[in-house]
Write an enzyme that holds these catalytic residues in place. Structure first.
Site, short mmCIF file in Angstrom:
data_model
loop_
_atom_site.label_atom_id
_atom_site.label_comp_id
_atom_site.label_asym_id
_atom_site.label_seq_id
_atom_site.Cartn_x
_atom_site.Cartn_y
_atom_site.Cartn_z
CB THR A 31 11.04 -0.41 0.51
OG1 THR A 31 10.23 -1.52 0.12
CG2 THR A 31 12.39 -0.51 -0.18
N GLY A 82 9.38 3.84 -1.71
CA GLY A 82 9.08 2.57 -2.38
C GLY A 82 7.92 2.74 -3.34
CG ASP A 84 2.00 -0.40 -3.51
OD1 ASP A 84 2.46 -1.08 -2.57
OD2 ASP A 84 1.43 0.69 -3.35
CE LYS A 94 4.91 6.39 -3.58
NZ LYS A 94 5.18 5.34 -2.58
N GLY A 95 0.61 3.70 -2.62
CA GLY A 95 -0.52 3.89 -1.70
C GLY A 95 -0.99 2.62 -1.02
CD GLU A 103 3.57 7.20 -0.09
OE1 GLU A 103 4.02 6.38 0.70
OE2 GLU A 103 2.88 6.88 -1.08
C1 5RP Z 1 2.76 3.57 0.91
C2 5RP Z 1 3.42 3.28 -0.38
C3 5RP Z 1 4.57 2.34 -0.38
O1 5RP Z 1 5.65 2.93 -1.02
C4 5RP Z 1 4.19 1.09 -1.13
O2 5RP Z 1 3.00 0.56 -0.58
C5 5RP Z 1 5.31 0.04 -1.06
O3 5RP Z 1 5.40 -0.45 0.24
P1 5RP Z 1 6.49 -1.52 0.66
O4 5RP Z 1 7.82 -0.84 0.59
O5 5RP Z 1 6.10 -1.91 2.06
O6 5RP Z 1 6.39 -2.68 -0.29
O7 5RP Z 1 3.07 3.79 -1.42
O8 5RP Z 1 1.64 4.40 0.76
#
Ligand code: 5RP
Length: 218
Positions: A31, A82, A84, A94-95, A103
């Site tokens: 995202t 973004g 999770d 997140k992560g 982040e």
């Molecule tokens: C990366 C993150 C991302 O924001 C999270 O994994 C969401 O990813 P995506 O936008 O691909 O769904 O925390 O460390």
């Protein structure tokens, strides 16, 4: 709409939060990548960006956007990233991409955190998505035992090394009813660098991509 189209819609909507002639903090993931691609269209109207990962730095620079080291920056009006999972209180997990520590640091400096997600990420209780914890390599087994005592099932993300040279444990099976307390508790374990709960510093705005359009949660 496909999930990618929803992600693209929220990424474009986040451009409204970017402040002209200033810096913007940029997250990591698919995202955030859509956001970077959209940001390229207004790169001449911003001073530059701060990246939350090496992947993000490379993508920003690939678009000709100047990337600043966070240590050179004392004022960051907005951070766009973004998640999770997110709940209505704007607590996030997140992560998933392993960039949680940087982040969290960039988000801590930013005045406003704009979270961009498709509607599948909005949940009543965090925990279905395994909680990532960044760990100093020497402490992996110790931290895993401590996380198991908290009721989770930690799994080593084998073969993955963070931008900081550390490891990730993904903790399955947690029902996170008090995200602020759990974030604080996990931070106390020796060897933990950061955990993927963003509850002590939640998002300020969530742009939620639905098939009917982008909703704003504040
Ligand atoms: C990366 C993150 C991302 O924001 C999270 O994994 C969401 O990813 P995506 O936008 O691909 O769904 O925390 O460390």
């Amino acid at each position: 709409m496909t999930q990618n189209e929803l992600k693209q819609a929220v990424a474009r909507a986040a451009l409204d939060y970017v402040v002209a002639d200033r810096l913007v903090g940029v997250g990591t993931g698919s995202t955030a990548n859509f956001f970077i691609d959209a940001l390229a269209g207004m790169k001449d109207r911003i001073r530059g960006a701060v990246a939350s990962s090496e992947a993000t730095r490379q993508r920003l620079e690939g678009h000709g956007i100047r990337v600043f080291d966070l240590n050179e920056v004392d004022d960051l009006p907005v951070y766009v990233d973004g998640a999770d999972e997110i709940n209505v209180e704007m607590h996030m997990t997140k992560g998933g991409g392993g960039a949680l520590t940087r982040e969290k640091i960039v988000a801590a400096v930013a005045q406003k955190f704009v979270c961009i997600v498709d509607e599948s990420k909005l949940v009543p209780v965090l925990g279905r998505f395994p909680l990532p914890v960044e760990v100093i390599p020497l402490a992996r087994a110790h931290v895993a035992r401590q996380l198991a005592q908290l009721g989770g099932t930690p799994q080593w993300r084998e073969g993955f090394v963070t931008d900081n040279g550390n490891l990730i444990l993904d903790v399955h099976g947690l029902s996170i009813v008090d995200p602020v307390a759990l974030e604080t508790q996990i931070n106390q374990i020796a060897g933990v660098v950061a955990n993927g709960l963003f509850a002590r510093r939640p998002a300020d705005v969530c742009l939620l991509g639905r098939s009917t359009g982008v909703s704003t949660l504040i």
